[in-house]
Design a protein around this motif. Sequence first.
Motif, PDB file in Angstrom:
ATOM      1  N   VAL A 161       0.845  -1.194   0.000  1.00 35.54           N
ATOM      2  CA  VAL A 161       0.000   0.000   0.000  1.00 35.54           C
ATOM      3  C   VAL A 161       0.881   1.244   0.000  1.00 35.54           C
ATOM      4  N   TRP A 219       0.836  -2.494  10.248  1.00 37.32           N
ATOM      5  CA  TRP A 219       0.979  -3.092   8.928  1.00 37.32           C
ATOM      6  C   TRP A 219       1.321  -4.555   9.087  1.00 37.32           C
ATOM      7  N   THR A 245       1.302   3.931   1.566  1.00 36.26           N
ATOM      8  CA  THR A 245       1.952   4.517   2.729  1.00 36.26           C
ATOM      9  C   THR A 245       3.254   3.817   3.074  1.00 36.26           C
ATOM     10  N   MET A 251       0.215  -4.400   3.954  1.00 33.00           N
ATOM     11  CA  MET A 251      -0.989  -3.570   4.078  1.00 33.00           C
ATOM     12  C   MET A 251      -1.422  -3.464   5.524  1.00 33.00           C
ATOM     13  N   MET A 252      -2.404  -2.584   5.743  1.00 35.59           N
ATOM     14  CA  MET A 252      -2.889  -2.377   7.108  1.00 35.59           C
ATOM     15  C   MET A 252      -4.070  -3.298   7.418  1.00 35.59           C
ATOM     16  N   ARG A 253      -4.974  -3.430   6.472  1.00 37.89           N
ATOM     17  CA  ARG A 253      -6.207  -4.178   6.734  1.00 37.89           C
ATOM     18  C   ARG A 253      -6.366  -5.297   5.718  1.00 37.89           C
ATOM     19  N   GLU A 304       0.262   0.483  -4.550  1.00 43.53           N
ATOM     20  CA  GLU A 304      -1.108   0.853  -4.887  1.00 43.53           C
ATOM     21  C   GLU A 304      -1.894   1.100  -3.607  1.00 43.53           C
ATOM     22  N   ASN A 305      -3.125   1.551  -3.742  1.00 42.30           N
ATOM     23  CA  ASN A 305      -3.904   1.724  -2.516  1.00 42.30           C
ATOM     24  C   ASN A 305      -4.437   0.377  -2.037  1.00 42.30           C
ATOM     25  N   ARG A 306      -5.065   0.400  -0.892  1.00 42.24           N
ATOM     26  CA  ARG A 306      -5.455  -0.825  -0.219  1.00 42.24           C
ATOM     27  C   ARG A 306      -6.353  -1.708  -1.087  1.00 42.24           C
ATOM     28  N   GLY A 330     -10.941   3.698  -1.708  1.00 40.38           N
ATOM     29  CA  GLY A 330     -10.062   2.540  -1.939  1.00 40.38           C
ATOM     30  C   GLY A 330      -8.827   2.603  -1.068  1.00 40.38           C
ATOM     31  N   SER A 331      -8.564   3.775  -0.505  1.00 39.76           N
ATOM     32  CA  SER A 331      -7.411   3.936   0.383  1.00 39.76           C
ATOM     33  C   SER A 331      -7.732   3.387   1.761  1.00 39.76           C
ATOM     34  N   ASN A 337       1.625   1.519  12.599  1.00 42.19           N
ATOM     35  CA  ASN A 337       1.250   2.619  11.727  1.00 42.19           C
ATOM     36  C   ASN A 337       0.415   3.628  12.522  1.00 42.19           C
ATOM     37  N   THR A 394      -6.121   4.198   4.466  1.00 43.74           N
ATOM     38  CA  THR A 394      -6.040   5.342   5.381  1.00 43.74           C
ATOM     39  C   THR A 394      -7.404   6.025   5.470  1.00 43.74           C
ATOM     40  N   ARG A 454      -7.832  10.882   1.337  1.00 42.70           N
ATOM     41  CA  ARG A 454      -7.329  10.113   0.204  1.00 42.70           C
ATOM     42  C   ARG A 454      -8.511   9.635  -0.650  1.00 42.70           C
TER      43      ARG A 454
HETATM   44  P1  PGA Z   1      -3.509   3.317   1.594  1.00 44.08           P
HETATM   45  O1  PGA Z   1      -2.673   2.543   2.655  1.00 44.08           O
HETATM   46  O2  PGA Z   1      -4.168   4.450   2.312  1.00 44.08           O
HETATM   47  O3  PGA Z   1      -2.473   3.763   0.612  1.00 44.08           O
HETATM   48  O4  PGA Z   1      -4.520   2.371   0.996  1.00 44.08           O
HETATM   49  C1  PGA Z   1      -3.277   2.265   3.851  1.00 44.08           C
HETATM   50  C2  PGA Z   1      -2.898   0.941   4.372  1.00 44.08           C
HETATM   51  O5  PGA Z   1      -1.862   0.899   5.077  1.00 44.08           O
HETATM   52  O6  PGA Z   1      -3.634  -0.048   4.124  1.00 44.08           O
END
Ligand code: PGA
Length: 219
Positions: free
Chosen positions: A18, A187, A20, A65-67, A46-48, A116-117, A82, A119, A113
């Motif tokens: 992700v 993460w 971040t 990733m975080m989730r 990419e985003n989450r 799809g993010s 995080n 965060t 953001r």
């Molecule tokens: P993201 O990252 O905001 O770029 O999707 C967040 C995450 O750590 O899942």
Amino acid sequence: DAAALQGLRQGRLRIAAVTTTEYFLPDLLGPFARQYPGIRIELAVENRDAVVARLERGDDELAAMMRPPTHLPLARWPFLENPLVFIAALDHPLAARRRLRLQDLVDQPLLVRETGSGTRAVLEEALAERGINWAPRMALGSNEAVKHAVRAGLGLALLSRHTLAAEPAGEGLAVLPVAGFPLRRQWVLVWRQDRALSLPARTLLDDLRARLRVRAVPR
Ligand code: PGA
């Protein structure tokens, strides 16, 4: 054995991360990359939600990733905290305050953001949990775009502390001392349990586990 060694001498390792994590993941990959110069690392950032789609397709062996999604058979290893913080422009009136409540922020424009993010999802969840209605004024497609908009005085935002410099003032930003924040998330590195990990992927995991365990102890 010889085949295994060959796999470490030349191979490919695909990782999804992700956005971040782009602030520190390349550093974490450094020692492995130097030790195994024959392995071509492809890091997709990419985003989450896009990382989840890549995991569904099996594009990558590892994902940071975080989730993590719950609908896939994933093994997971939490590897870094995080903390998520609210930021304002350094010259914003709220930046001078010693103590803030979330309620003190909500008449300011909120910058988020893109959909799809992860965060953004954490922020929306936190607001909903607290029964706070704070509609975003603007959505921006990257952490850097959010930071620039905040610095330009367009509003406040919640971002990972890792997206900021050690001294955010140096980049024209202030972390707001809001009660209940930072939100502490983690993460995790995940991989599909229904697929065998390649030797390069296993070797990288072992390398990270050995080095990050040391760092995790003092907390
Ligand atoms: P993201 O990252 O905001 O770029 O999707 C967040 C995450 O750590 O899942």
